[in-house]
Design an enzyme around this catalytic site. Sequence first.
Site, PDB file in Angstrom:
ATOM      1  N   TYR A  65       2.203  12.006 -13.866  1.00  0.00           N
ATOM      2  CA  TYR A  65       3.378  11.564 -13.558  1.00  0.00           C
ATOM      3  C   TYR A  65       3.101  12.240 -11.770  1.00  0.00           C
ATOM      4  O   TYR A  65       3.798  11.355 -10.891  1.00  0.00           O
ATOM      5  CB  TYR A  65       4.275  11.749 -14.203  1.00  0.00           C
ATOM      6  N   GLN A 100      10.143  -3.482 -17.399  1.00  0.00           N
ATOM      7  CA  GLN A 100       9.039  -2.316 -18.368  1.00  0.00           C
ATOM      8  C   GLN A 100       8.558  -1.685 -16.845  1.00  0.00           C
ATOM      9  O   GLN A 100       8.420  -0.210 -17.522  1.00  0.00           O
ATOM     10  CB  GLN A 100       8.001  -2.634 -18.687  1.00  0.00           C
ATOM     11  N   ASN A 101       9.017  -1.723 -15.703  1.00  0.00           N
ATOM     12  CA  ASN A 101       8.540  -0.295 -14.871  1.00  0.00           C
ATOM     13  C   ASN A 101       9.346   0.689 -14.945  1.00  0.00           C
ATOM     14  O   ASN A 101      10.935  -0.200 -14.644  1.00  0.00           O
ATOM     15  CB  ASN A 101       8.448  -1.254 -13.473  1.00  0.00           C
ATOM     16  N   VAL A 102       8.854   1.995 -14.280  1.00  0.00           N
ATOM     17  CA  VAL A 102       9.463   2.723 -14.087  1.00  0.00           C
ATOM     18  C   VAL A 102       9.309   3.279 -11.982  1.00  0.00           C
ATOM     19  O   VAL A 102       9.770   4.120 -11.956  1.00  0.00           O
ATOM     20  CB  VAL A 102       9.061   4.134 -15.208  1.00  0.00           C
ATOM     21  N   HIS A 118      11.619   1.433 -20.439  1.00  0.00           N
ATOM     22  CA  HIS A 118      10.685   2.025 -20.250  1.00  0.00           C
ATOM     23  C   HIS A 118      10.967   3.418 -19.284  1.00  0.00           C
ATOM     24  O   HIS A 118      10.224   5.006 -19.492  1.00  0.00           O
ATOM     25  CB  HIS A 118       8.889   2.356 -19.646  1.00  0.00           C
ATOM     26  N   CYS A 129      15.713  21.335 -24.467  1.00  0.00           N
ATOM     27  CA  CYS A 129      17.582  21.155 -25.001  1.00  0.00           C
ATOM     28  C   CYS A 129      17.825  19.736 -24.802  1.00  0.00           C
ATOM     29  O   CYS A 129      17.370  19.244 -23.797  1.00  0.00           O
ATOM     30  CB  CYS A 129      17.415  22.080 -23.879  1.00  0.00           C
ATOM     31  N   GLY A 192       4.405 -11.074 -14.144  1.00  0.00           N
ATOM     32  CA  GLY A 192       3.559  -9.482 -14.338  1.00  0.00           C
ATOM     33  C   GLY A 192       3.620  -8.757 -15.635  1.00  0.00           C
ATOM     34  O   GLY A 192       3.476  -7.494 -14.939  1.00  0.00           O
ATOM     35  N   THR A 193       3.703  -9.029 -16.566  1.00  0.00           N
ATOM     36  CA  THR A 193       3.986  -8.669 -18.114  1.00  0.00           C
ATOM     37  C   THR A 193       2.226  -9.111 -19.045  1.00  0.00           C
ATOM     38  O   THR A 193       2.509 -10.717 -19.050  1.00  0.00           O
ATOM     39  CB  THR A 193       5.077  -7.786 -18.350  1.00  0.00           C
TER      40      THR A 193
HETATM   41  P1  OAD Z   1      -0.208  -4.416 -18.194  1.00  0.00           P
HETATM   42  O1  OAD Z   1      -1.123  -4.063 -17.189  1.00  0.00           O
HETATM   43  O2  OAD Z   1      -0.246  -4.667 -18.485  1.00  0.00           O
HETATM   44  O3  OAD Z   1       0.021  -5.576 -17.658  1.00  0.00           O
HETATM   45  C1  OAD Z   1      -0.039  -6.327 -16.341  1.00  0.00           C
HETATM   46  C2  OAD Z   1       0.005  -8.029 -16.463  1.00  0.00           C
HETATM   47  O4  OAD Z   1       0.384  -8.598 -15.423  1.00  0.00           O
HETATM   48  C3  OAD Z   1      -1.335  -8.668 -16.373  1.00  0.00           C
HETATM   49  O5  OAD Z   1      -1.676  -9.675 -17.267  1.00  0.00           O
HETATM   50  C4  OAD Z   1      -1.896  -9.475 -15.094  1.00  0.00           C
HETATM   51  O6  OAD Z   1      -2.962 -10.281 -15.572  1.00  0.00           O
HETATM   52  C5  OAD Z   1      -0.886  -9.194 -14.275  1.00  0.00           C
HETATM   53  N1  OAD Z   1      -0.586  -9.125 -12.883  1.00  0.00           N
HETATM   54  C6  OAD Z   1      -1.428  -8.423 -11.986  1.00  0.00           C
HETATM   55  N2  OAD Z   1      -1.058  -8.796 -10.716  1.00  0.00           N
HETATM   56  C7  OAD Z   1      -0.140  -9.520 -10.789  1.00  0.00           C
HETATM   57  C8  OAD Z   1       0.810 -10.422  -9.906  1.00  0.00           C
HETATM   58  N3  OAD Z   1       0.576  -9.962  -8.626  1.00  0.00           N
HETATM   59  N4  OAD Z   1       0.946 -10.884 -10.247  1.00  0.00           N
HETATM   60  C9  OAD Z   1       1.991 -11.067 -11.151  1.00  0.00           C
HETATM   61  N5  OAD Z   1       0.650 -10.596 -12.243  1.00  0.00           N
HETATM   62  C10 OAD Z   1      -0.138 -10.109 -12.015  1.00  0.00           C
HETATM   63  O7  OAD Z   1       1.371  -4.351 -17.429  1.00  0.00           O
HETATM   64  P2  OAD Z   1       2.547  -3.917 -18.461  1.00  0.00           P
HETATM   65  O8  OAD Z   1       2.656  -5.766 -18.755  1.00  0.00           O
HETATM   66  O9  OAD Z   1       3.843  -3.538 -18.004  1.00  0.00           O
HETATM   67  O10 OAD Z   1       4.994   1.519 -20.925  1.00  0.00           O
HETATM   68  O11 OAD Z   1       2.870  -2.857 -19.746  1.00  0.00           O
HETATM   69  C11 OAD Z   1       3.582  -2.919 -20.273  1.00  0.00           C
HETATM   70  C12 OAD Z   1       3.815  -1.227 -20.666  1.00  0.00           C
HETATM   71  O12 OAD Z   1       2.468  -0.761 -21.418  1.00  0.00           O
HETATM   72  C13 OAD Z   1       3.890  -0.427 -19.740  1.00  0.00           C
HETATM   73  O13 OAD Z   1       5.664  -0.621 -19.223  1.00  0.00           O
HETATM   74  C14 OAD Z   1       3.587   0.728 -19.542  1.00  0.00           C
HETATM   75  C15 OAD Z   1       2.365  -0.032 -20.660  1.00  0.00           C
HETATM   76  O14 OAD Z   1       2.041   1.206 -21.246  1.00  0.00           O
HETATM   77  C16 OAD Z   1       4.149   2.311 -20.316  1.00  0.00           C
HETATM   78  O15 OAD Z   1       3.839   3.305 -19.522  1.00  0.00           O
HETATM   79  C17 OAD Z   1       5.791   3.651 -21.367  1.00  0.00           C
END
Ligand code: OAD
Length: 247
Positions: A65, A100-102, A118, A129, A192-193
């Site tokens: 981190y 979901q972005n931090v 998240h 604590c 983007g997920t």
């Molecule tokens: P992922 O890394 O699983 O997925 C990212 C997605 O974004 C993929 O499907 C890519 O194809 C797409 N992508 C990449 N670049 C892009 C762009 N420029 N424009 C549009 N799409 C693009 O990420 P998340 O779905 O956010 O949790 O992952 C969900 C959670 O899993 C995260 O919050 C994290 C992770 O484990 C924790 O850390 C708690």
Amino acid sequence: MTSEIEPIALDERTFVLALTGAGVSAESGVPTFRDSNGLWEQHRFEDVASPEGFRADPALVWRFYSQRRAGAAKVAPNPGHVALAELEARLGERFLLATQNVDGLHRRAGSERLVEMHGQLFTSRCADCDRAPFPDARAYPDGHVPPCDECGGRLRPHIVWFGEMLDPKDLQRINDFLERARGNKLVFLAAGTSGQVYPAAGLVSVARMYGAQSFLVNADPAENTAAFDHFIQGRSGVVLPKLLGSR
Ligand code: OAD
């Protein structure tokens, strides 16, 4: 292909619930999780993003981190973040962004009606604590596990790890928004997920039960693409400004 994108029709009664993931920050230079070369290819999430991993090796977790804090501090919001902030400025209370972005980039772009499902990279709390979470941008040196000033226990990042519950207040805010949207036109827009992590990946189905028209903007097909009415393949920094009619 992206030049042909028609803006989503939004009138003065349209509500928009947006959901973003790591892909929205990719064009800012923040690594995603599941793309090739993504974070979960280089690290086992069990080791760096779970309560068990933290108990076993808190210094490894803090190294992970701290690197992410140092990286995220150097980047800036991109046109995808800006387009969502501009949409909020137009819709006001008829807009909510669940991310979901931090990395804090949505807030830096001006988003305020924001649910950080998240957690927050630049916030720490005590693992031992009840002290309230507090702002903490420090990237700690390798091997260091920062102590809590109040109890002497171990600080941890304020992130929802695998196996942990989301804050029920966050889910309630999303639910309250959907309830408020009843009787109006509702749009659900995910960007983007990868659609692999719940409950975020299930929000499209919940929103559609409320009558939402649903859009997915993603570089590649997501796990749950079939759950959406419309899939626009492309980079969010290019597609979102067009889809949301940004100036
Ligand atoms: P992922 O890394 O699983 O997925 C990212 C997605 O974004 C993929 O499907 C890519 O194809 C797409 N992508 C990449 N670049 C892009 C762009 N420029 N424009 C549009 N799409 C693009 O990420 P998340 O779905 O956010 O949790 O992952 C969900 C959670 O899993 C995260 O919050 C994290 C992770 O484990 C924790 O850390 C708690």
